[in-house]
Write an enzyme that holds these catalytic residues in place. Structure first.
Site, mmCIF file in Angstrom:
data_model
loop_
_atom_site.group_PDB
_atom_site.id
_atom_site.type_symbol
_atom_site.label_atom_id
_atom_site.label_comp_id
_atom_site.label_asym_id
_atom_site.label_seq_id
_atom_site.Cartn_x
_atom_site.Cartn_y
_atom_site.Cartn_z
ATOM 1 N N MET A 1 0.829 -1.199 0.000
ATOM 2 C CA MET A 1 0.000 0.000 0.000
ATOM 3 C C MET A 1 0.867 1.253 0.000
ATOM 4 O O MET A 1 0.395 2.347 0.315
ATOM 5 C CB MET A 1 -0.951 -0.002 1.199
ATOM 6 C CG MET A 1 -2.034 -1.057 1.102
ATOM 7 S SD MET A 1 -3.544 -0.639 2.004
ATOM 8 C CE MET A 1 -2.924 -0.390 3.651
ATOM 9 N N HIS B 1 9.688 -3.506 3.270
ATOM 10 C CA HIS B 1 9.389 -3.638 1.838
ATOM 11 C C HIS B 1 10.674 -3.777 1.022
ATOM 12 O O HIS B 1 10.727 -4.538 0.048
ATOM 13 C CB HIS B 1 8.618 -2.408 1.349
ATOM 14 C CG HIS B 1 7.287 -2.229 1.994
ATOM 15 N ND1 HIS B 1 6.993 -1.168 2.827
ATOM 16 C CD2 HIS B 1 6.157 -2.989 1.954
ATOM 17 C CE1 HIS B 1 5.746 -1.260 3.242
ATOM 18 N NE2 HIS B 1 5.212 -2.362 2.734
ATOM 19 N N VAL C 1 11.202 -7.426 9.568
ATOM 20 C CA VAL C 1 12.336 -6.502 9.667
ATOM 21 C C VAL C 1 12.035 -5.507 10.781
ATOM 22 O O VAL C 1 10.930 -4.944 10.843
ATOM 23 C CB VAL C 1 12.569 -5.765 8.334
ATOM 24 C CG1 VAL C 1 13.711 -4.761 8.456
ATOM 25 C CG2 VAL C 1 12.877 -6.775 7.229
ATOM 26 N N SER D 1 4.402 1.047 7.957
ATOM 27 C CA SER D 1 4.134 2.355 7.348
ATOM 28 C C SER D 1 3.450 3.295 8.331
ATOM 29 O O SER D 1 3.635 4.514 8.272
ATOM 30 C CB SER D 1 3.256 2.181 6.105
ATOM 31 O OG SER D 1 3.901 1.364 5.147
ATOM 32 N N GLU E 1 6.278 -11.646 7.016
ATOM 33 C CA GLU E 1 5.734 -12.409 8.141
ATOM 34 C C GLU E 1 5.238 -11.500 9.255
ATOM 35 O O GLU E 1 4.537 -11.956 10.159
ATOM 36 C CB GLU E 1 6.801 -13.368 8.673
ATOM 37 C CG GLU E 1 7.111 -14.500 7.705
ATOM 38 C CD GLU E 1 8.151 -15.476 8.221
ATOM 39 O OE1 GLU E 1 8.395 -16.480 7.526
ATOM 40 O OE2 GLU E 1 8.726 -15.235 9.306
ATOM 41 N N LEU F 1 6.673 3.015 1.631
ATOM 42 C CA LEU F 1 7.587 1.885 1.763
ATOM 43 C C LEU F 1 8.674 2.146 2.801
ATOM 44 O O LEU F 1 9.097 3.284 3.032
ATOM 45 C CB LEU F 1 8.228 1.574 0.406
ATOM 46 C CG LEU F 1 7.269 1.278 -0.743
ATOM 47 C CD1 LEU F 1 8.036 0.837 -1.979
ATOM 48 C CD2 LEU F 1 6.247 0.222 -0.351
ATOM 49 N N HIS F 2 9.133 1.039 3.419
ATOM 50 C CA HIS F 2 10.156 1.106 4.461
ATOM 51 C C HIS F 2 11.134 -0.049 4.283
ATOM 52 O O HIS F 2 11.115 -0.745 3.249
ATOM 53 C CB HIS F 2 9.503 1.077 5.848
ATOM 54 C CG HIS F 2 8.482 -0.015 6.016
ATOM 55 N ND1 HIS F 2 8.811 -1.366 6.010
ATOM 56 C CD2 HIS F 2 7.133 0.037 6.191
ATOM 57 C CE1 HIS F 2 7.729 -2.088 6.192
ATOM 58 N NE2 HIS F 2 6.696 -1.275 6.304
#
EC number: 6.3.2.1
Length: 520
Positions: A28, A35, A181, A191, A153, A31-32
């Site tokens: 969506m 992603h 992460v 996000s 996950e 991004l971080h």
């Protein structure tokens, strides 16, 4: 990186990728690092070749409730495109709502996942959410038609629901989960962290800390779901977070469990920090995983199992080599392989050693004799079924194998691993091939080892007879465990079989629970 905003542009791009595997990362946006890792994993080569990697950005209105944050959800397509390109994506699909739902949301056929997967964790507090997720992802999959779908996950319930939807609809793709992460303070990347004020960061970090504290209690012997949940809830409330839920569930079914002492379980929580909703989880696993790979003779189990174990950082237990080594010893002692009474004394103080050399190859010793090559010869092959059929032999070697597996962390292959030796294994595979394919492989192996090669018809007859003996013996007959997955390897190269084994393993043991070698 190409920017695709219409279905026509997507179709044109897809046609340019013909002949390449296609890996897809739906998001969506906003991004971080999580992603970024998904995209980097998507870029990894697979047996079919170097993949084309597609990223999508679509803020899905179907998965937001009336009082949720659809309007203020962070949107920055330029920043997302920069991160996606840097991570290796070849194209970014960013359609409008009108482009993706041309008939309007109300006219769209909805996908409703099984109710059982929506009755725990986030489901009760977000009615309609997972229906919206499943609907838009199915729409995207129908348009993109990827070979592999990569999901984090961190959103575990979403991953389980989408895996189930893909399986139930028989969609021709693999769903790959990738490890959560985390940021420096332990908070799982999200996000929505952009909503957090500076003063709320320390509060938010209480969520992974509370789960970690509960894990420490579990390691001290506290397995009660009520006590572990109460510990997490107490720590979250002390940090000023508004708790939505803390639950202990079975990871694949998401059904609540009362204790954390029966294998892999998931401890998950959701809480609000100011206006920001946070979710997190951890896995409690009472021992490292066991993989049981069964199948008939000549199916290639030893070759792929060894490489598969190395890839996952698990020990390789070749039970077939143990039976072959004992058979070699029986023949070496001049004992009739069919005489159980004569074999029984040879089992007393039997010294079997399985080790790996510097190159990763397995070396086998029996009572001080190095027999790694000798046990693969035709004489041993012809006699091993008769020796393995004796109850005294099965009991002795099964006991040794189970002793090796008490601490877990291994891959075992043979004829009855999933049914008799390790019935509690987390992942069970019945790896097989047709008789003709196994005869062809046997001929190639004999030639490579310098043995005489019989006609293929003779080899096929030998293999068929071995199958009959193994499957009809009174003690631990060869059969597929009820919860094992059959993997037919005809036409598959070694790398493709290994990848399929990894995918099957990851459906049952997430990276968050068993990262494997080289994990950050």
């Amino acid at each position: 990186m190409q920017l695709l905003q219409t279905l026509a542009e997507l179709n044109d791009w897809r046609r340019e990728q013909v002949g390449r595997p296609l890996h897809f990362v739906p998001t969506m946006g906003s991004l971080h690092q999580g992603h970024q890792q998904l995209l980097q994993r998507a870029c990894a080569a697979v047996p079919a070749g170097r993949p084309a990697v597609l990223l999508s950005v679509f803020v899905n209105p179907l998965q937001f409730g009336p009082a949720e944050d659809f309007d203020r959800y962070p949107r920055d397509l330029a920043a997302d495109a920069a991160l996606g390109e840097a991570a290796g994506a070849e194209a970014l699909f960013a359609p409008s709502v009108q482009e993706l739902f041309p008939g309007g949301e109300a006219q769209l056929t909805g996908v409703v996942p099984p109710a059982a997967l929506r009755q725990s964790l986030c489901g009760p507090g977000r009615p309609g959410h997972f229906e919206g997720v499943a609907t838009v992802v199915c729409r995207l999959l129908a348009l993109v038609r990827p070979d592999r779908l990569l999901l984090g996950e961190k959103d575990w319930q979403q991953l389980m629901i989408l895996r189930r939807v893909v399986a139930d609809l028989a969609l021709p793709l693999t769903v790959q989960g990738c490890a959560t992460v985390r940021e420096v303070d332990g908070l799982a990347c999200s996000s929505r962290h952009r909503y957090l004020r500076a003063s709320e960061r320390d509060q938010a970090a209480a969520l992974p800390a509370a789960l970690g504290a509960a894990q420490a209690l579990w390691r001290e012997g506290i397995a009660s779901a009520a006590l572990l949940s109460a510990s997490v809830r107490r720590d979250l409330e002390a940090a000023g977070l508004a708790v939505e839920y803390v639950q202990l569930v079975q990871p694949s079914t998401l059904s609540p469990v009362t204790t954390a002492d029966g294998g892999l379980v998931l401890l998950a929580a959701a809480a609000r920090c100011g206006s920001t909703r946070l979710i997190d989880h951890l896995f409690l696993m009472n021992r490292p995983p066991i993989v049981a790979i069964d199948g008939p003779a000549g199916a290639g189990k030893s070759t792929v199992t060894r490489a598969f174990a190395r890839r996952l950082g698990l020990l390789y237990l070749d039970t077939g080599a143990m039976y072959r080594a004992l058979t070699w010893w029986v023949l070496h002692q001049g004992v009739d392989p069919a005489d159980a009474a004569a074999i029984a004394p040879l089992l007393v103080d039997l010294d079997l050693q399985l080790e790996s050399d510097a190159g990763g190859e397995q070396r086998v010793q029996v009572n001080g004799h190095e027999v790694s090559e000798a046990i693969r010869g035709p004489e041993v092959t012809a006699a091993v079924s008769a020796v393995a059929a004796h109850a005294c032999v099965r009991a002795a070697l099964t006991g040794q194998q189970q002793a090796m597996g008490q601490r877990g962390g291994l891959v075992a292959e043979g004829r009855d691993i999933g049914t008799a030796v390790f019935p509690e294994a987390e992942c069970k595979v019945f790896l097989t091939a047709t008789v003709a394919e196994r005869a062809r492989r046997r001929a190639a192996d004999l030639a490579q080892r310098g043995f005489a090669v019989p006609p293929l018809a003779e080899l096929e007859a030998q293999i068929a007879e071995r199958d009959r003996l193994d499957s009809t013996r009174a003690e631990a007959p060869l059969r597929q465990a009820a919860d094992a997955v059959e993997l037919v390897t005809d036409g598959l190269g070694i790398d493709a079989v290994i990848q399929r084994l990894v995918d099957l393993f990851r459906e049952r043991v997430p990276e968050d629970a068993w990262p494997g070698p080289g994990a950050p």
